[in-house]
Structures are given as structure tokens and as C-alpha cells.
Design a protein around this motif. Structure first.
Motif, PDB file in Angstrom:
ATOM      1  N   ALA A  85       1.474   3.942  15.455  1.00 21.67           N
ATOM      2  CA  ALA A  85       0.826   4.823  16.421  1.00 21.67           C
ATOM      3  C   ALA A  85       1.542   6.161  16.569  1.00 21.67           C
ATOM      4  CB  ALA A  85       0.747   4.128  17.784  1.00 21.67           C
ATOM      5  N   TYR A  86       2.875   6.164  16.485  1.00 22.47           N
ATOM      6  CA  TYR A  86       3.609   7.367  16.881  1.00 22.47           C
ATOM      7  C   TYR A  86       4.541   7.948  15.822  1.00 22.47           C
ATOM      8  CZ  TYR A  86       2.212   5.508  21.461  1.00 22.47           C
ATOM      9  OH  TYR A  86       1.505   5.011  22.515  1.00 22.47           O
ATOM     10  N   LEU A  87       4.940   7.159  14.835  1.00 19.43           N
ATOM     11  CA  LEU A  87       5.954   7.625  13.894  1.00 19.43           C
ATOM     12  C   LEU A  87       5.343   8.004  12.553  1.00 19.43           C
ATOM     13  CD1 LEU A  87       8.815   5.010  14.522  1.00 19.43           C
ATOM     14  CD2 LEU A  87       8.577   7.304  15.490  1.00 19.43           C
ATOM     15  N   PRO A  88       6.009   8.861  11.791  1.00 20.50           N
ATOM     16  CA  PRO A  88       5.536   9.170  10.430  1.00 20.50           C
ATOM     17  C   PRO A  88       5.690   7.954   9.515  1.00 20.50           C
ATOM     18  CG  PRO A  88       7.677  10.186  10.834  1.00 20.50           C
ATOM     19  CD  PRO A  88       7.207   9.650  12.152  1.00 20.50           C
ATOM     20  N   LEU A  89       4.960   7.970   8.397  1.00 16.98           N
ATOM     21  CA  LEU A  89       4.987   6.835   7.471  1.00 16.98           C
ATOM     22  C   LEU A  89       6.391   6.555   6.942  1.00 16.98           C
ATOM     23  CD1 LEU A  89       1.736   7.269   5.332  1.00 16.98           C
ATOM     24  CD2 LEU A  89       2.215   5.527   7.053  1.00 16.98           C
ATOM     25  N   SER A  90       7.207   7.581   6.822  1.00 16.48           N
ATOM     26  CA  SER A  90       8.558   7.398   6.289  1.00 16.48           C
ATOM     27  C   SER A  90       9.428   6.525   7.198  1.00 16.48           C
ATOM     28  CB  SER A  90       9.228   8.755   6.094  1.00 16.48           C
ATOM     29  OG  SER A  90       9.295   9.465   7.328  1.00 16.48           O
ATOM     30  N   GLU A  91       9.055   6.409   8.470  1.00 17.00           N
ATOM     31  CA  GLU A  91       9.820   5.604   9.409  1.00 17.00           C
ATOM     32  C   GLU A  91       9.131   4.294   9.756  1.00 17.00           C
ATOM     33  OE1 GLU A  91      11.341   7.752  12.821  1.00 17.00           O
ATOM     34  OE2 GLU A  91      11.056   9.659  11.779  1.00 17.00           O
ATOM     35  N   PHE A  92       8.054   3.977   9.065  1.00 18.19           N
ATOM     36  CA  PHE A  92       7.329   2.746   9.376  1.00 18.19           C
ATOM     37  C   PHE A  92       8.083   1.523   8.838  1.00 18.19           C
ATOM     38  CE2 PHE A  92       4.245  -0.606   8.396  1.00 18.19           C
ATOM     39  CZ  PHE A  92       3.609  -0.726   9.614  1.00 18.19           C
ATOM     40  N   PRO A  93       8.186   0.448   9.638  1.00 18.77           N
ATOM     41  CA  PRO A  93       8.869  -0.775   9.176  1.00 18.77           C
ATOM     42  C   PRO A  93       7.965  -1.593   8.263  1.00 18.77           C
ATOM     43  CG  PRO A  93       8.074  -1.089  11.420  1.00 18.77           C
ATOM     44  CD  PRO A  93       7.774   0.341  11.053  1.00 18.77           C
ATOM     45  N   TRP A  94       7.961  -1.266   6.984  1.00 21.24           N
ATOM     46  CA  TRP A  94       7.015  -1.888   6.052  1.00 21.24           C
ATOM     47  C   TRP A  94       7.227  -3.391   5.914  1.00 21.24           C
ATOM     48  CZ3 TRP A  94       2.889   0.768   4.635  1.00 21.24           C
ATOM     49  CH2 TRP A  94       2.945   2.174   4.678  1.00 21.24           C
ATOM     50  N   TYR A  95       8.416  -3.867   6.241  1.00 21.94           N
ATOM     51  CA  TYR A  95       8.683  -5.303   6.138  1.00 21.94           C
ATOM     52  C   TYR A  95       7.818  -6.119   7.097  1.00 21.94           C
ATOM     53  CZ  TYR A  95      11.506  -4.148  10.249  1.00 21.94           C
ATOM     54  OH  TYR A  95      11.932  -3.680  11.470  1.00 21.94           O
ATOM     55  N   SER A  96       7.296  -5.495   8.144  1.00 27.05           N
ATOM     56  CA  SER A  96       6.511  -6.244   9.130  1.00 27.05           C
ATOM     57  C   SER A  96       5.216  -6.792   8.530  1.00 27.05           C
ATOM     58  CB  SER A  96       6.196  -5.359  10.343  1.00 27.05           C
ATOM     59  OG  SER A  96       5.467  -4.207   9.959  1.00 27.05           O
ATOM     60  N   ILE A  97       4.627  -6.075   7.573  1.00 32.76           N
ATOM     61  CA  ILE A  97       3.360  -6.523   6.979  1.00 32.76           C
ATOM     62  C   ILE A  97       3.543  -7.799   6.156  1.00 32.76           C
ATOM     63  CG2 ILE A  97       1.523  -5.905   5.359  1.00 32.76           C
ATOM     64  CD1 ILE A  97       1.746  -3.037   6.330  1.00 32.76           C
ATOM     65  N   PRO A  98       4.458  -7.837   5.172  1.00 29.05           N
ATOM     66  CA  PRO A  98       4.629  -9.096   4.421  1.00 29.05           C
ATOM     67  C   PRO A  98       5.103 -10.260   5.283  1.00 29.05           C
ATOM     68  CG  PRO A  98       6.313  -7.501   3.793  1.00 29.05           C
ATOM     69  CD  PRO A  98       5.311  -6.765   4.609  1.00 29.05           C
ATOM     70  N   ILE A  99       5.909  -9.989   6.313  1.00 25.96           N
ATOM     71  CA  ILE A  99       6.362 -11.083   7.175  1.00 25.96           C
ATOM     72  C   ILE A  99       5.177 -11.716   7.897  1.00 25.96           C
ATOM     73  CG2 ILE A  99       7.630 -11.600   9.305  1.00 25.96           C
ATOM     74  CD1 ILE A  99       9.801  -9.677   8.342  1.00 25.96           C
ATOM     75  N   LEU A 100       4.326 -10.904   8.496  1.00 20.87           N
ATOM     76  CA  LEU A 100       3.152 -11.440   9.189  1.00 20.87           C
ATOM     77  C   LEU A 100       2.200 -12.129   8.217  1.00 20.87           C
ATOM     78  CD1 LEU A 100       2.423  -8.508  11.664  1.00 20.87           C
ATOM     79  CD2 LEU A 100       3.301 -10.772  12.236  1.00 20.87           C
ATOM     80  N   LEU A 101       2.058 -11.561   7.016  1.00 18.28           N
ATOM     81  CA  LEU A 101       1.176 -12.157   6.015  1.00 18.28           C
ATOM     82  C   LEU A 101       1.684 -13.520   5.575  1.00 18.28           C
ATOM     83  CD1 LEU A 101      -1.315 -11.820   4.209  1.00 18.28           C
ATOM     84  CD2 LEU A 101       0.150 -10.671   2.531  1.00 18.28           C
ATOM     85  N   VAL A 102       2.986 -13.630   5.345  1.00 16.49           N
ATOM     86  CA  VAL A 102       3.578 -14.907   4.936  1.00 16.49           C
ATOM     87  C   VAL A 102       3.417 -15.950   6.037  1.00 16.49           C
ATOM     88  CG1 VAL A 102       5.764 -16.071   4.435  1.00 16.49           C
ATOM     89  CG2 VAL A 102       5.188 -13.943   3.260  1.00 16.49           C
ATOM     90  N   VAL A 103       3.640 -15.563   7.281  1.00 18.64           N
ATOM     91  CA  VAL A 103       3.474 -16.502   8.397  1.00 18.64           C
ATOM     92  C   VAL A 103       2.031 -16.974   8.486  1.00 18.64           C
ATOM     93  CG1 VAL A 103       3.595 -16.770  10.904  1.00 18.64           C
ATOM     94  CG2 VAL A 103       5.408 -15.545   9.698  1.00 18.64           C
ATOM     95  N   ALA A 104       1.077 -16.043   8.334  1.00 18.12           N
ATOM     96  CA  ALA A 104      -0.344 -16.409   8.397  1.00 18.12           C
ATOM     97  C   ALA A 104      -0.719 -17.373   7.273  1.00 18.12           C
ATOM     98  CB  ALA A 104      -1.214 -15.156   8.336  1.00 18.12           C
ATOM     99  N   ILE A 105      -0.209 -17.126   6.062  1.00 13.76           N
ATOM    100  CA  ILE A 105      -0.505 -18.007   4.928  1.00 13.76           C
ATOM    101  C   ILE A 105       0.123 -19.377   5.142  1.00 13.76           C
ATOM    102  CG2 ILE A 105      -0.077 -18.370   2.468  1.00 13.76           C
ATOM    103  CD1 ILE A 105      -0.310 -15.341   2.104  1.00 13.76           C
TER     104      ILE A 105
END
Length: 265
Positions: free
Chosen positions: A230-250
Motif C-alpha cells: 500500500a505505501y512502499l516502493p516495490l524495492s522495499e516490498f517483502p517478497w518472501y511473504s508471497i511464497p510463504i503464504l502460498l506454501v502454507v495454503a498448499i
């Protein structure tokens, strides 16, 4: 070539069966859209008024967002999606199992157990999106930042969060024996996670021991991811959050499919 064709056909069948299970729940959900959207809006509104506008006015500027109200709004979106995705899915399955006794008919349907789980999970995702959509509208009205709350990265994290907690709701709904048991899961899992899942604070400010506990919670990755989207540029986005949530969902989907395969009632 024949093996690839068979695999492709299996996946298409799995998808079609999942959508069939979802459609049976959607027929009920579509007539209660306003009710579902409003059901999870009260708690976030209370938190926004009490913490964002009340307490927040006396707090210094946070690391993310222009003020504390902006800081907690993405957390409120995560919180509402978690609560309704989990609660709505759990109570829906419990109602079918314990009251209408229609769940046995679902278990007799000749489709893959994973399709049963995914279909129920999709219904939970839709429930979560309905409620969090109402909270997003409130956030936009308070901040005026439309793109911050409807950009693709924000919405992707929101869908993943709904998938995680609706998947958890399916598993809980298959295992509980009474509505009182659902209350126990809510009191000992969902409510603590609501306050410890980085919705109201920045987890990097915590002592290391507490930080480890907070980062074990999937809601934490949703909250910090939504805040960054919502507020930060893409360079500061915590990209690890996406695979972690995806792995938990799977992982929850595989566990739910196993539960469906051995379910007796």
C-alpha cells in the motif's frame, strides 16, 4: 505424450469438480452478499476508531504510512479477511455436518478429495473478499489513496490470506464435534493472532524472542505485505511473504484433502 495428456485431463477434471463444489456454496452466498460483507466490518471499524483515530493521534509517525491510522488500515484488511474466511468456512461445514446432516451426501460424490477441499476453500476466499472489500472501501474513504488498496500486489496477498484461513477453516470444520469447539479454536487461535499478527505494530521493533513467535504466524506476513504494497516502493516490498503464504495454503490444501479422504461423517 499420452501421459501428459492424461495429466492435463486430470487437472481439468479437478478444476471442474472444485468449481462445482464452490458453485453449490455460491448459490447460498450470492443472496447474502450484503450480510456477509457487513458481518466482519464491525470489529475493524471499532479498531479503526479506537486505535487509529483515538490512540493514534497521540502516537509518533510510524515507519510505514503518514500516521498511525494509515499504518493499521492494511492490518484491518488482513484481520477482516482472516476472521470471515476462517469463521464462515468453519461454521458452514459444521452446519452441514452437525445440523442439516447434508454433509454425508457431499462425501458420497465421486470426485477427488482435493477438489472437495479446494471447492470449500474457494467459497471461503469469496467470503473473505466480500468483507475485506468493505474494509478496503473504508480505508479508501479515510485516506483517499485508491491505488494503494486495489493494486495487484495488494489484492494477491489478500487472496492468499483468504486461502490460508479458509483452508484452515475447512480442516477445523471437518474435525470439531460441536459449535462450542469452534469457539475454542476462535479464542485460542484467531483472537490471539488478531493482535499478535503485526496488525497493530511493526514486528521489527519487538525483542528477538517475541519476534520469533510473531513471525510464526501467517497473518504477520499478510499484514506486513499489505502495508508494504500500500505505501512502499516495490524495492522495499517483502517478497518472501508471497511464497510463504502460498506454501502454507498448499500445505493446508493437502492436509484438508487427506482429511476429506478419511472423513466418516
Amino acid at each position: 505424450m499420452l501421459v501428459k495428456t492424461n495429466k492435463s485431463a486430470e487437472w481439468r477434471t479437478l478444476l471442474a469438480d472444485s468449481l462445482t463444489i464452490f458453485w453449490s456454496d455460491w448459490l447460498d452466498l450470492r443472496v447474502r452478499i450484503a450480510q456477509i460483507a457487513a458481518s466482519g466490518l464491525i470489529s475493524p471499524l471499532i479498531y479503526i476508531l479506537a486505535f487509529g483515530l483515538g490512540l493514534g493521534s497521540s502516537l509518533p509517525k510510524p515507519a510505514v504510512g503518514d500516521n498511525y491510522l494509515e499504518f493499521i488500515l492494511p492490518g484491518m484488511v488482513a484481520l477482516s479477511s482472516m476472521t470471515i474466511s476462517f469463521g464462515g468456512t468453519t461454521f458452514s461445514i459444521c452446519g452441514d455436518r452437525l445440523f442439516t446432516k447434508s454433509f454425508e451426501e457431499l462425501l458420497l460424490v465421486p470426485i477427488h478429495p482435493l477438489a472437495l477441499h479446494v471447492g470449500k476453500m474457494l467459497a471461503g476466499i469469496v467470503r473473505g473478499l466480500m468483507t475485506s472489500g468493505a474494509v478496503i472501501l473504508v480505508a479508501i474513504l479515510f485516506t483517499g489513496k485508491v491505488w494503494s488498496f486495489i493494486n495487484p500486489l495488494f489484492l494477491l496477498l489478500l487472496v492468499l490470506n483468504c486461502a490460508v484461513f479458509s483452508g484452515l477453516g475447512v480442516i477445523v470444520g471437518l474435525n470439531v464435534r460441536s459449535l462450542e469447539s469452534v469457539g475454542l479454536y476462535n479464542n485460542f487461535v484467531i483472537i490471539p493472532m488478531s493482535f499478535l499478527g503485526a496488525t497493530f505494530f511493526d514486528p521489527t521493533t519487538l525483542p528477538m524472542a517475541l519476534r520469533v513467535i510473531v513471525y510464526l504466524l501467517p497473518l504477520t506476513y499478510t499484514a506486513i505485505g499489505l502495508r508494504a504494497a500500500a505505501y512502499l516502493p516495490l524495492s522495499e516490498f517483502p517478497w518472501y511473504s508471497i511464497p510463504i503464504l502460498l506454501v502454507v495454503a498448499i500445505a493446508l490444501s493437502l492436509l484438508g484433502a487427506r482429511q476429506f479422504a478419511s472423513q466418516q461423517d
